[in-house]
Write an enzyme that holds these catalytic residues in place. Structure first.
Site, PDB file in Angstrom:
ATOM      1  N   SER A   1     -10.216  -0.914   6.831  1.00 26.10           N
ATOM      2  CA  SER A   1      -9.573  -0.653   5.533  1.00 26.10           C
ATOM      3  C   SER A   1      -8.849  -1.832   4.904  1.00 26.10           C
ATOM      4  CB  SER A   1      -8.590   0.510   5.661  1.00 26.10           C
ATOM      5  OG  SER A   1      -9.276   1.733   5.675  1.00 26.10           O
TER       6      SER A   1
ATOM      7  N   LYS B   1       0.858  -1.182   0.000  1.00 25.15           N
ATOM      8  CA  LYS B   1       0.000   0.000   0.000  1.00 25.15           C
ATOM      9  C   LYS B   1       0.897   1.235   0.000  1.00 25.15           C
ATOM     10  CE  LYS B   1      -3.942   1.843   2.687  1.00 25.15           C
ATOM     11  NZ  LYS B   1      -4.857   1.563   3.824  1.00 25.15           N
TER      12      LYS B   1
ATOM     13  N   SER C   1      -9.820   1.661   2.830  1.00 23.30           N
ATOM     14  CA  SER C   1      -8.945   2.466   2.017  1.00 23.30           C
ATOM     15  C   SER C   1      -7.904   1.675   1.220  1.00 23.30           C
ATOM     16  CB  SER C   1      -8.194   3.447   2.905  1.00 23.30           C
ATOM     17  OG  SER C   1      -7.343   2.749   3.799  1.00 23.30           O
TER      18      SER C   1
END
Lengths: 534, 97
Positions: free
Chosen positions: A197, A98, A173
């Site tokens: 997330s 990420k 997210s």
């Protein structure tokens, strides 16, 4: 001989076995993934930065290690070179990061314009761990700015599509990581989970995602959102792969004083190897079904899949117990005080003086206002405003202190439930993937996406989301919640659920829109949003 | 619970060091008040006797040996600075003119 595309369909543990057996090289395995990324990411937009050259160098190093180990395994020598069995499980396996995991000399933007030109001078702890294990990092994945969001639409670099329906969100997210794993661009990816997330995007993309216990993984080098809630975790396409990745990154690191000195089990090694053994492990397990998690606004198709999954677990011998988590309905408000308050403090560091975007104003104050006002996106500004307000003079007791007290009640609910049961089973997300743009103008509707996941963060517990079927052709996630440090049990339960549903038809289906991703005429998500009239 | 006026929104933006445009303030006024309305449910709960929870694992006073060790070099630490002077971050004057 497996075709290039066929290689990408393997699980990470099968890839590892193939590498050791010499069926294919780490370089061949990587190139198979890179060619998929190259062909498809214009339409998917799971990635925000890629470094093929560096990845190929790492793959070549992995091949050198593999060749040496194969030689030693054939003719044992002095013990200075590891045998094939002693190699790390992730050697030669592609893993996505990420975009909030900092890596030395490479971009790490956290989806924000304020970090557009930021190059980290050091590596995150987990990046070091993955390098040391020989994992190959092709690049960084898209995310909501500073991890604030449930759709990946709040990225400064534009949205990501869902491989099951390109006009829908992949969740967030960590939506880029989830979409990359679902589309076979990588077998494994790293995400972070502050209120859901990892688990919510795992549910919306039909992947497996784990939010570990708070303190399980060092956050050194992770761009912070809400420090009492943030936790790093793995995505994979099956439970065993996900367990391998957690095992590689977990454990105490003295550079993060909140990482706990708690022993890390061999998560993957302890999983049963056969489906029969995995299914048998359900006998006598007590699973709590929290009635408050079947929330208002839950889609009937989601509820049906989750209840079918619970019935399947019961049929295999698990005892299902109804439990109450009476303060669940207060979780959302509590979270949306605590998380923005902590975010407003963490994001104060973006001052345009030491690193990142810097815009000159008339004076020091003017610099701050211009740098931050223009550098942050709308959702981040909203959260900073909420958090600043909740911590401001005269309101601290009414908001932040009150929320911290309710947090105690939320945690107590779980403590009481775990006095009766071994783990909880619940939906991950109340809905399947929603259309791009559908919740963008209604923050409260977006926040409701995490109603079933954020209480778990408030209590610091581990939660695993695993696919449990489809509703209207879109994936549904089943959430397993455990006691603190009990990730091993969640993996065993998840593995058992895979075993008892091994023959289900939905398991044979690939994401619906993978074919469209191969069509060069398919528009990217940014253009799709434009086509949809936004 | 109190509601936020336009002046309150501007005050909070100043505290947060966010330079916001007029249309952003307009939107935030409505959105923040809508979100604050959701917080009102917390007032239903009596929490007078409840201790606050700041973090969930019982780690306290994590210390290490007081020994010097390598850290970022000045060049690494300053590599992202918009302006530097020697080994220092350069900022505009904050006192006088």
């Amino acid at each position: 001989m497996t075709s290039s595309r066929g290689l990408t369909r393997l699980s990470a543990h099968r890839m590892g076995a193939g590498l050791r057996a010499g069926e294919f090289s780490a370089r061949e395995l990587l190139d198979a993934h890179l060619s998929l990324i190259e062909a498809q990411d214009g339409a998917l937009h799971a990635w925000v930065s890629l470094d093929f050259e560096r990845a190929r160098e790492a793959a070549d190093r992995a091949d050198t290690t593999l060749v040496a180990a194969r030689g030693v395994s054939a003719a044992p020598r002095d013990g200075s070179t590891p045998t094939l069995d002693a190699l790390p499980r992730l050697l030669g396996i592609p893993v996505a990061l990420k975009d909030l995991v900092v890596t030395r000399g490479r971009p790490s933007t956290a989806g924000s314009r304020i970090l557009e030109s930021f190059i980290s001078p050091y590596d995150a702890h987990i990046a070091e761990r993955l390098d040391a294990a020989g994992a190959i990092v092709p690049g960084k994945t898209n995310m909501d700015e500073f991890a604030m969001g449930s759709s990946t639409e709040h990225s400064a670099w534009g949205p990501t599509g869902n491989p099951w329906a390109l006009d829908r969100v992949p969740g967030g997210s960590s939506g880029g990581s989830a979409a990359a794993v679902a589309a076979y661009h990588v077998p494994l990816a790293i995400g972070t989970d502050t209120g859901g997330s990892i688990r919510q995007p795992a549910a919306l993309t039909g992947t497996v995602g784990l939010k570990p216990t708070y303190g399980r993984v060092s956050r050194f080098g992770i761009i912070a959102f809400a420090s009492s809630l943030d936790q790093i975790g793995p995505f994979g396409r099956d439970v065993r792969d996900t367990a391998i990745l957690l095992g590689t990154i977990a454990g105490r690191d003295e550079r993060d004083s909140t990482s706990a000195p708690v022993a890390v089990p061999d998560y993957a090694g302890e999983l049963p190897s056969s489906d029969d053994e995995a299914a048998a492990s359900l006998r006598g397990v007590r699973l709590g079904l929290p009635r408050q998690y079947f929330v208002k606004g839950m889609e009937p198709g989601v509820e049906a899949r989750v209840r079918e999954a619970v019935a399947a677990l019961a049929d295999a011998g698990a005892e299902i117990v109804d439990v109450d988590l009476p303060h669940t309905d207060y979780g959302l408000a509590t979270y949306y005080i605590v998380a923005p308050a902590e975010a407003s403090a963490n994001l104060a560091r973006y001052d345009g003086i030491r690193f990142g975007r810097s815009v000159r104003g008339a004076d020091v104050l003017g610099n701050y206002l211009a740098t931050r006002g223009g550098g942050f996106g709308a959702e981040v500004k909203r959260r900073i405003m909420l958090g600043t307000y909740a911590l401001s003079a005269g309101y601290y007791d009414a908001y932040y202190l009150k929320a911290q007290k309710v947090r105690t009640l939320l945690k107590r609910d779980f403590d009481e439930a775990f006095a009766q049961v071994d783990a909880l089973v619940a939906p991950t997300s109340p809905t399947v993937a929603f259309p791009l743009g559908a919740r963008l103008d209604d923050p409260v509707a977006m926040y409701l996406s995490d109603a079933c996941t954020l209480p778990v963060n408030m209590a610091g517990l581990p939660g695993l989301s695993i696919p449990c079927g489809l509703s209207e052709g879109l994936p549904v996630g089943l959430q397993l919640i455990g006691r603190a440090w009990d990730e091993a049990r969640l993996f065993r339960l998840g593995r058992a659920y895979e075993a008892i549903t091994a023959d289900a038809k939905w398991r044979t289906l690939e994401p619906t829109d993978l074919r469209a991703l191969d069509d060069p005429a398919t528009p990217g998500p940014m253009e799709r949003v434009a086509i949809m009239g936004r | 619970m109190p509601t936020l006026s336009r002046a309150d929104v501007q005050h909070v933006a100043h505290l947060a060091r966010l330079g916001l445009e007029g249309h952003e303030l307009d939107r935030l006024e409505g959105q923040l008040n809508h979100i604050l309305d959701q917080y009102a449910v917390l007032a239903e709960l009596s929490t007078d006797d409840i201790e606050p929870t700041a973090q969930t694992i019982e780690l306290e006073n994590i210390l290490r040996e007081d020994v010097a060790r390598a850290s970022l070099t000045p060049d690494d630490a300053l590599a992202g600075a918009p302006a530097r002077r020697g080994d220092l971050f350069e900022v505009p004057p904050i006192l006088g003119g």
